[in-house]
Design a protein around this motif. Structure first.
Motif, short mmCIF file in Angstrom:
data_model
loop_
_atom_site.label_atom_id
_atom_site.label_comp_id
_atom_site.label_asym_id
_atom_site.label_seq_id
_atom_site.Cartn_x
_atom_site.Cartn_y
_atom_site.Cartn_z
N SER A 153 6.77 0.28 8.64
CA SER A 153 5.28 0.30 8.26
C SER A 153 5.17 0.05 6.74
CB SER A 153 4.78 1.87 8.44
OG SER A 153 5.28 2.73 7.71
N PHE A 154 4.03 -0.22 6.54
CA PHE A 154 3.70 -0.49 4.96
C PHE A 154 3.95 0.51 3.95
CE2 PHE A 154 0.35 -0.72 1.54
CZ PHE A 154 1.19 -1.74 0.81
N GLN A 155 3.72 1.84 4.53
CA GLN A 155 3.93 3.06 3.91
C GLN A 155 5.37 3.06 3.67
OE1 GLN A 155 1.85 4.74 2.14
NE2 GLN A 155 0.17 3.28 2.72
N PHE B 250 -0.96 -7.32 4.67
CA PHE B 250 -1.56 -5.74 4.47
C PHE B 250 -2.80 -5.90 4.16
CE2 PHE B 250 3.01 -5.59 4.41
CZ PHE B 250 3.43 -5.30 5.69
N GLU C 27 -4.47 -2.44 3.94
CA GLU C 27 -3.57 -1.29 3.19
C GLU C 27 -3.46 -1.61 1.90
OE1 GLU C 27 -0.76 0.67 6.23
OE2 GLU C 27 -0.86 -1.37 6.97
N ARG D 171 -3.98 -2.49 -1.63
CA ARG D 171 -5.18 -2.57 -2.54
C ARG D 171 -4.86 -2.89 -4.02
NH1 ARG D 171 -5.31 2.08 0.44
NH2 ARG D 171 -4.34 3.43 -1.51
N GLN E 113 -0.07 0.45 -6.36
CA GLN E 113 0.49 1.31 -5.35
C GLN E 113 1.85 1.10 -5.27
OE1 GLN E 113 -2.23 -1.09 -2.25
NE2 GLN E 113 -1.89 1.13 -1.16
#
Length: 300
Positions: free
Chosen positions: A176-178, A203, A206, A208, A212
């Motif tokens: 996942s991106f996280q 993404f 997600e 931004r 991040q």
């Protein structure tokens, strides 16, 4: 007055034996052919033709001028060919390049130099602005950069496009991106801009902004960024071709994404000056090599 055109007319006249045929072959009038011969006779102060009605024979001076004219044009062709070869195979190429392009281009260029011993290469790795400043200040003739340059003194054209890739440690299991963000980011000279472009494309809901990303390390040499990834310190984003040519493939892997993201490389020169043929030949040969390399990677 010395004029090579007069000699060309005289050669054609001797070889055809006819003023009419000479005029037709050269797109002239018969009086024009006669005028060229007369100009040569005035130049040498000697008669070149012994005329009998519409027929003629060469005088001794005419035979020598004919032989001289043949040598003159033969030497001219030899010089022209040698000059063409020198423009391709000799002289100096002065280039400045972003590092993510130059890291593959420079090793290729070294191999190219082995086959072109009269060629010299001066190359610097720079960021976009430094490379452009080098062209404007005439320190280099060619800049290879990743952004379009709009400047009245510069000519900018797309040279190639690279596919960007996310490179993670070989044992990374996230999906996942996280999970990716949790690794931390290894940046390089163009790492942030390449990350911004690829993550925004893949993404959109997600990602931004670069705030991040937790930067674990930043270095201006892209191959050292891959070293950090291989040590498990984070992920990096860079042209896939750079990763495929690196010694860290076994310790890293590509984290595949659906949306292909391309990174452009532009060639920039001074608008009023044409690059010598040797530059075009080198750049064309590199593209040909890259296409062959890409084909082999697809087949493997």
């Amino acid at each position: 007055m010395f004029n090579a055109v007069f000699f060309k007319t005289f050669i054609t006249l001797v070889e055809t034996g006819s003023f009419t045929q000479t005029a037709g072959k050269l797109g002239m009038t018969q009086p024009g052919v006669s005028q060229h011969v007369r100009k040569l006779e005035e130049y040498f102060s000697l008669s070149l033709l012994a005329r009998t009605g519409k027929r003629f024979e060469l005088t001794e001076a005419g035979r020598q001028v004919y032989d001289y004219a043949l040598r003159l044009f033969a030497e001219h062709e030899q010089f022209r060919h040698a000059l063409e070869q020198e423009l391709v195979e000799g002289g100096e190429c002065r280039c400045s390049s972003i590092e993510t392009f130059g890291v593959l281009f420079y090793p290729f260029a070294l191999g190219y130099l082995k086959n072109h011993p009269r060629l010299r290469l001066h190359m610097t790795f720079s960021n976009n602005q430094q490379a452009i400043d080098g062209v404007l200040s005439r320190q280099v003739d060619l800049a290879l950069v990743s952004s379009i340059q709009k400047h009245p003194e510069l000519s900018c054209e797309l040279y190639l496009q690279e596919s960007l890739a996310v490179i993670v440690p070989a044992d990374f299991q996230g999906n996942s991106f996280q999970d990716l963000l949790s690794l931390g980011f290894i940046s390089h000279q163009e790492g942030q801009e390449q990350a911004r472009k690829l993550l925004a494309a893949n993404f959109p809901g997600e990602f931004r902004g670069l705030h991040q990303l937790t930067r674990r390390s930043e270095v201006n040499q892209v191959h050292l960024a891959l070293d950090a990834v291989a040590r498990g310190l984070g992920f990096s984003i860079l042209p896939r071709s750079v990763w495929e040519a690196s010694p860290w493939q076994q310790q890293t892997r590509e984290w595949y994404l659906e949306e292909e993201t391309l990174w452009p490389v532009y060639r920039v020169r001074r608008r009023q000056e044409q690059l010598a043929e040797r530059y075009h030949h080198l750049l064309d040969e590199y593209l040909h090599w890259r296409q062959g390399t890409s084909s082999r990677n697809l087949d493997s």
